[in-house]
Design a protein around this motif. Structure first.
Motif, PDB file in Angstrom:
ATOM      1  N   GLU A 185       0.856  -1.190   0.000  1.00  0.00           N
ATOM      2  CA  GLU A 185       0.000   0.000   0.000  1.00  0.00           C
ATOM      3  C   GLU A 185       0.889   1.236   0.000  1.00  0.00           C
ATOM      4  OE1 GLU A 185      -4.036   1.739   2.159  1.00  0.00           O
ATOM      5  OE2 GLU A 185      -3.084  -0.088   2.891  1.00  0.00           O
ATOM      6  N   LEU A 186       0.967   1.858  -1.149  1.00  0.00           N
ATOM      7  CA  LEU A 186       1.840   3.014  -1.317  1.00  0.00           C
ATOM      8  C   LEU A 186       1.090   4.300  -0.986  1.00  0.00           C
ATOM      9  CD1 LEU A 186       3.484   2.052  -4.736  1.00  0.00           C
ATOM     10  CD2 LEU A 186       4.477   1.793  -2.450  1.00  0.00           C
ATOM     11  N   PRO A 187       1.762   5.247  -0.353  1.00  0.00           N
ATOM     12  CA  PRO A 187       1.127   6.553  -0.115  1.00  0.00           C
ATOM     13  C   PRO A 187       0.747   7.220  -1.428  1.00  0.00           C
ATOM     14  CG  PRO A 187       3.157   6.310   1.161  1.00  0.00           C
ATOM     15  CD  PRO A 187       3.118   5.166   0.196  1.00  0.00           C
ATOM     16  N   ALA A 188      -0.284   8.026  -1.380  1.00  0.00           N
ATOM     17  CA  ALA A 188      -0.774   8.672  -2.604  1.00  0.00           C
ATOM     18  C   ALA A 188       0.278   9.564  -3.245  1.00  0.00           C
ATOM     19  CB  ALA A 188      -2.032   9.479  -2.290  1.00  0.00           C
ATOM     20  N   ALA A 189       1.232  10.059  -2.460  1.00  0.00           N
ATOM     21  CA  ALA A 189       2.247  10.973  -3.004  1.00  0.00           C
ATOM     22  C   ALA A 189       3.519  10.248  -3.434  1.00  0.00           C
ATOM     23  CB  ALA A 189       2.588  12.035  -1.959  1.00  0.00           C
ATOM     24  N   ALA A 190       3.552   8.923  -3.338  1.00  0.00           N
ATOM     25  CA  ALA A 190       4.771   8.185  -3.673  1.00  0.00           C
ATOM     26  C   ALA A 190       5.068   8.266  -5.164  1.00  0.00           C
ATOM     27  CB  ALA A 190       4.629   6.733  -3.246  1.00  0.00           C
ATOM     28  N   GLU A 191       6.361   8.211  -5.496  1.00  0.00           N
ATOM     29  CA  GLU A 191       6.778   8.226  -6.894  1.00  0.00           C
ATOM     30  C   GLU A 191       7.099   6.821  -7.401  1.00  0.00           C
ATOM     31  OE1 GLU A 191       6.715  10.736  -8.918  1.00  0.00           O
ATOM     32  OE2 GLU A 191       6.011  12.114  -7.362  1.00  0.00           O
TER      33      GLU A 191
END
Length: 291
Positions: A185-191
């Motif tokens: 589950e990646l943060p919404a701001a992750a690249e």
């Protein structure tokens, strides 16, 4: 006179046996009746409970339960919950067996609606090793609802199409190793994303002489599986008979948690989610018409 009484007694005994069914055929086995309830719609990623306890057998025999959820996943209990990872329409089948060769199946259609949409998708770098930490090449890595990739000689693979802001299940598969699943589950701001997985080698297969008769097999570290008669069915819901190859691969969860064949998070029979409190686990992998 004595001879007449003897024949009369024999005739009376025959009549009693015939009336009671003794000395004759025990009667035709009546097949069981499969029945289950479940909500017809569910959102992807949310547990859906299935209840087959209303299934019955006219002869009063105990039943075995085999579920096919239409997405390649199977189960085996009267009450069970399942999480559909992708949206779509799935035909769920319950097959019950009475242990005497009688089976019956019933089906229902479940509509799975899309879960929360990811804010965007990125590529995730996966590093896959064996329990000793050696890089594993040729591992297929696939993301639910996304792309797939294969690890190179360094054990790395760049998996495209991994959603951000929502949980994504990734499956790791390689011949000779137990399948592994990871939730990212990646943060919404992750690249970009990164995760590691460790695959456990499968033990050599043992032979169960006849699936129709059942039996027990014992593996390393006390791993044991006992299958009752007629416990296995094929992908069409038919009982499996004859020899079956079974691999029993134990893993010490405390010593090698990364190699646990699945997720520590579990889903109960009514859909409740929680942590699996286990220090040891075993992957049982039967082959020949069962998957």
């Amino acid at each position: 006179m004595i001879r007449t009484l003897r024949w009369t007694a024999l005739a009376l005994l025959f009549c009693i046996l015939a009336a009671c069914g003794g000395g004759g055929n025990p009667g035709t086995n009546k097949p069981p009746v499969a029945s289950f309830t479940a909500n017809p719609t569910v959102q992807a990623g949310i547990p859906l409970a299935f209840d087959g306890s209303a299934s019955s057998d006219p002869d009063g025999e105990p039943l075995s339960f085999s579920w096919e959820f239409g997405d390649g996943v199977r189960g085996g209990a009267a009450k069970i919950a399942h999480i559909f990872t992708e949206a779509g329409t799935f035909k769920v089948r319950l097959t019950v067996g009475d242990g005497r060769g009688g089976t019956n199946s019933t089906e229902k259609t479940v509509t799975v609606t899309p879960g929360p949409a990811p804010s965007k998708t990125v590529s995730a770098l996966a590093l896959v090793t064996d329990p000793s930490g050696n890089a594993l090449s040729g591992v297929s890595v696939s993301a639910a609802g996304g792309g797939n990739a294969t690890t190179d000689a360094s054990g790395r693979a760049s998996v495209p199409g991994v959603g951000m802001g929502v949980p994504v299940t990734l499956k790791f598969s390689k011949t000779g190793f137990a399948d592994q699943f990871k939730v990212l589950e990646l943060p919404a701001a992750a690249e970009s994303g990164y995760l590691e997985a460790r695959l456990m080698p499968r033990e050599s297969a043992q032979t169960l002489a006849d699936a129709a008769k059942g039996g027990s097999l014992t593996g390393k570290q006390g791993a044991k599986i006992t299958l009752p008669a007629n416990a296995l069915v094929d992908s069409g819901g038919k009982l499996v008979s004859g020899a079956v190859q079974v691999s029993l691969s134990p893993v010490d969860v405390g010593a090698s948690p990364e190699a646990f064949p699945g997720r520590f998070a579990g889903v109960g029979p009514t859909g409740e989610q929680g942590i699996i409190p286990a220090l040891r686990a075993t992957e049982g992998w039967p082959r020949r018409g069962y998957r």
